[in-house]
Design a protein around this motif. Structure first.
Motif, mmCIF file in Angstrom:
data_model
loop_
_atom_site.group_PDB
_atom_site.id
_atom_site.type_symbol
_atom_site.label_atom_id
_atom_site.label_comp_id
_atom_site.label_asym_id
_atom_site.label_seq_id
_atom_site.Cartn_x
_atom_site.Cartn_y
_atom_site.Cartn_z
ATOM 1 N N TYR A 21 -16.787 9.680 -20.421
ATOM 2 C CA TYR A 21 -17.695 8.768 -19.770
ATOM 3 C C TYR A 21 -18.204 8.300 -20.903
ATOM 4 N N GLY A 48 -20.631 4.453 -6.336
ATOM 5 C CA GLY A 48 -19.961 3.620 -7.208
ATOM 6 C C GLY A 48 -21.035 3.617 -8.999
ATOM 7 N N GLY A 50 -22.666 5.880 -9.494
ATOM 8 C CA GLY A 50 -22.790 7.372 -10.821
ATOM 9 C C GLY A 50 -23.633 7.939 -10.499
ATOM 10 N N THR A 52 -24.273 10.511 -8.100
ATOM 11 C CA THR A 52 -23.308 11.959 -7.715
ATOM 12 C C THR A 52 -23.874 12.729 -9.070
HETATM 13 P P1 AMP Z 1 -20.300 8.120 -7.706
HETATM 14 O O1 AMP Z 1 -21.431 6.552 -7.995
HETATM 15 O O2 AMP Z 1 -20.956 8.903 -7.751
HETATM 16 O O3 AMP Z 1 -19.393 7.854 -6.312
HETATM 17 O O4 AMP Z 1 -19.792 7.949 -8.819
HETATM 18 C C1 AMP Z 1 -18.447 6.771 -9.101
HETATM 19 C C2 AMP Z 1 -17.570 7.474 -9.666
HETATM 20 O O5 AMP Z 1 -18.187 6.750 -11.135
HETATM 21 C C3 AMP Z 1 -16.825 8.474 -10.163
HETATM 22 O O6 AMP Z 1 -15.627 8.159 -10.452
HETATM 23 C C4 AMP Z 1 -17.961 8.882 -11.262
HETATM 24 O O7 AMP Z 1 -16.501 9.947 -12.450
HETATM 25 C C5 AMP Z 1 -18.116 7.478 -12.237
HETATM 26 N N1 AMP Z 1 -18.786 8.285 -13.565
HETATM 27 C C6 AMP Z 1 -20.140 9.088 -12.752
HETATM 28 N N2 AMP Z 1 -20.985 8.920 -14.457
HETATM 29 C C7 AMP Z 1 -19.969 8.701 -15.485
HETATM 30 C C8 AMP Z 1 -20.857 7.278 -15.932
HETATM 31 N N3 AMP Z 1 -21.451 8.229 -16.902
HETATM 32 N N4 AMP Z 1 -19.889 6.759 -16.287
HETATM 33 C C9 AMP Z 1 -18.362 6.106 -16.359
HETATM 34 N N5 AMP Z 1 -18.226 7.049 -15.391
HETATM 35 C C10 AMP Z 1 -18.785 7.555 -14.166
#
Ligand code: AMP
Length: 432
Positions: A21, A48, A50, A52
């Motif tokens: 990231y 989407g 991030g 989580t």
């Molecule tokens: P989520 O919204 O938690 O479902 O995360 C969506 C996607 O974003 C997941 O595949 C994470 O691995 C990715 N992700 C989370 N944080 C970041 C970040 N800071 N930069 C890039 N990708 C991220």
């Protein structure tokens, strides 16, 4: 902004670096410092964004900073579905790679015993769906009396799925003093009531919804029997005098067949998909832009990045399996403020997909039959939502829980997925 500046400890930064990231997302920038400071949190963020990592990283940091590993869960993350529980469990393991905390996942539809064994060995972070967690609590295979941090992930979805009573029962098993984090994509009266009762002087954070359809695109849908879609599409071409329509199909073979059918109906059409050479795709696109091809039939992947100025009409010949793809599809029209139309042909088996899309958009897309093409089947009112079915066994804290569920072991969903849509976060949320 960098992850370092958010105050995360080095072993978490190392795990983040492994994930590649580059920088924190807006929800992470807003939420992480508040959680690290020990505040309760009401967060408006959807999948989407991030989200989580926004709660898992600071949660792990707080657990590793104070107290020692113990047999009882110190953090409890509730999720509406097994898939989400498994996903969050996987994230907890990834971000906690360099910490000595243990995590476990429990959800229904698989055997209890591997989960019981896991709980007996002890977990610091427990990720659970509400029903199965209560099963464990009822059998006293889990003790929630020492939970320090509670996370309700996708709280709006949990309420939609009828989990409110389960959540309230779980809350009664938790100690009074704890940190509460509530994540929700929408902010309905139900969520507000839940938050009011649960959160103690919460900080509010919110990020813009990613999956908003352009206001300039009008959306409509026609119910139709699957076997009559091609006929209906040709009929609409003739009736509406469409001259430039991007048509989406799910498969490459389907795209070819549909383009051929339209051609036979006197509608110049071309298919673009991954099996076509770059030059064939470029030629089809060119013909479409110049107007010698009226229908460009594409799969989702082929259509990514297509930029066609003033494309007036998009047709979803089949709905995508993933609701977000619908947003990408209809985003091909109505660009740069010009008006556009998106039309979906929805067969009976796609009603669940349409519900999912409406939920994502928080908008109803009325199903209006076309004269002479009304579907022969009147679908029952309560149709199972596909997002609830077909769930597979998953892992509990890195170990396979149970490869295949016993026949009949999967519990039916408590209530069919409700069609009710939550409302958006009020704009004054941060000012309350
Ligand atoms: P989520 O919204 O938690 O479902 O995360 C969506 C996607 O974003 C997941 O595949 C994470 O691995 C990715 N992700 C989370 N944080 C970041 C970040 N800071 N930069 C890039 N990708 C991220």
């Amino acid at each position: 902004m960098s992850f370092e500046l958010l105050g995360l400890r080095v072993d978490l930064l190392r795990a983040v670096a492994t994930q590649r990231y580059a920088r924190p997302t807006p929800i992470q920038i807003q939420a992480i410092p508040e959680i690290l400071a020990g505040h309760d949190l009401l967060a408006g963020a959807q999948t989407g964004t991030g989200k989580t990592a926004a709660f898992v990283l600071p949660l792990l940091q707080r657990l590793s900073e104070k107290g020692h590993p113990q047999r009882h869960p110190r953090a409890l993350i509730l999720t509406p579905t097994r898939e989400l529980a498994a996903q969050v469990g996987e994230r907890v393991r990834a971000y906690g790679l360099h910490l000595s905390l243990r995590s476990g996942v429990v959800f229904g539809g698989v055997g209890m015993q591997p989960q019981v064994n896991q709980l007996q060995r002890g977990v610091d972070v427990l990720i659970a769906t509400p029903g199965r967690l209560l099963d464990h609590a009822g059998r006293r295979t889990v003790d929630l009396s020492r939970v320090e941090i509670l996370v309700l992930d996708e709280a709006d979805r949990m309420l939609d799925m009828g989990f409110i009573h389960d959540i309230r029962r779980i809350l009664r098993l938790l100690p009074e003093r704890r940190q509460n984090l509530l994540f929700s994509a929408t902010y309905s009266d139900d969520i507000r009531r839940l938050a009011d009762g649960l959160l103690n002087r919460p900080k509010h954070v919110e990020v813009a919804r990613r999956n908003t359809a352009a206001e300039t695109v009008t959306q409509a849908a026609h119910p139709v029997d699957k076997g009559r879609k091609r006929e209906l599409l040709a009929h609409l071409f003739h009736r509406e005098g469409w001259h430039q329509v991007l048509v989406f199909t799910r498969t490459k073979a389907g795209a070819n067949r549909l383009a051929e059918h339209l051609g036979r109906e006197g509608i110049a059409a071309a298919a673009i998909h991954g099996n076509k050479s770059q030059s064939a795709r470029a030629r089809a696109l060119d013909d479409f832009k110049r107007g010698s091809v009226r229908a460009l039939v594409a799969t989702d992947i082929a259509a990514r990045g297509l930029d066609i100025a003033n494309l007036p009409q998009v047709v979803n010949f089949e709905l995508p399996n993933v609701a977000e793809d619908y947003v990408h599809r209809i985003g091909r029209t109505g660009r740069a403020g010009t008006g556009g139309h998106a039309l979906s042909l929805v067969s009976h088996d796609e009603r669940g997909l349409l519900h999912g899309i409406q939920r994502l958009l928080r908008k109803e897309i009325a199903l209006a039959p076309v004269d002479g093409f009304a579907p022969s089947l009147v679908p029952p009112e309560t149709e199972a939502d596909p997002s609830l079915g077909g769930q597979r066994g998953a892992r509990v804290s890195g170990r396979p829980a149970q490869k295949t569920a016993r026949p009949g072991a999967a519990k039916p969903a408590r209530r069919p997925y409700s069609d009710r849509r939550g409302r958006g976060f009020p704009s004054d949320l941060g000012k309350r």
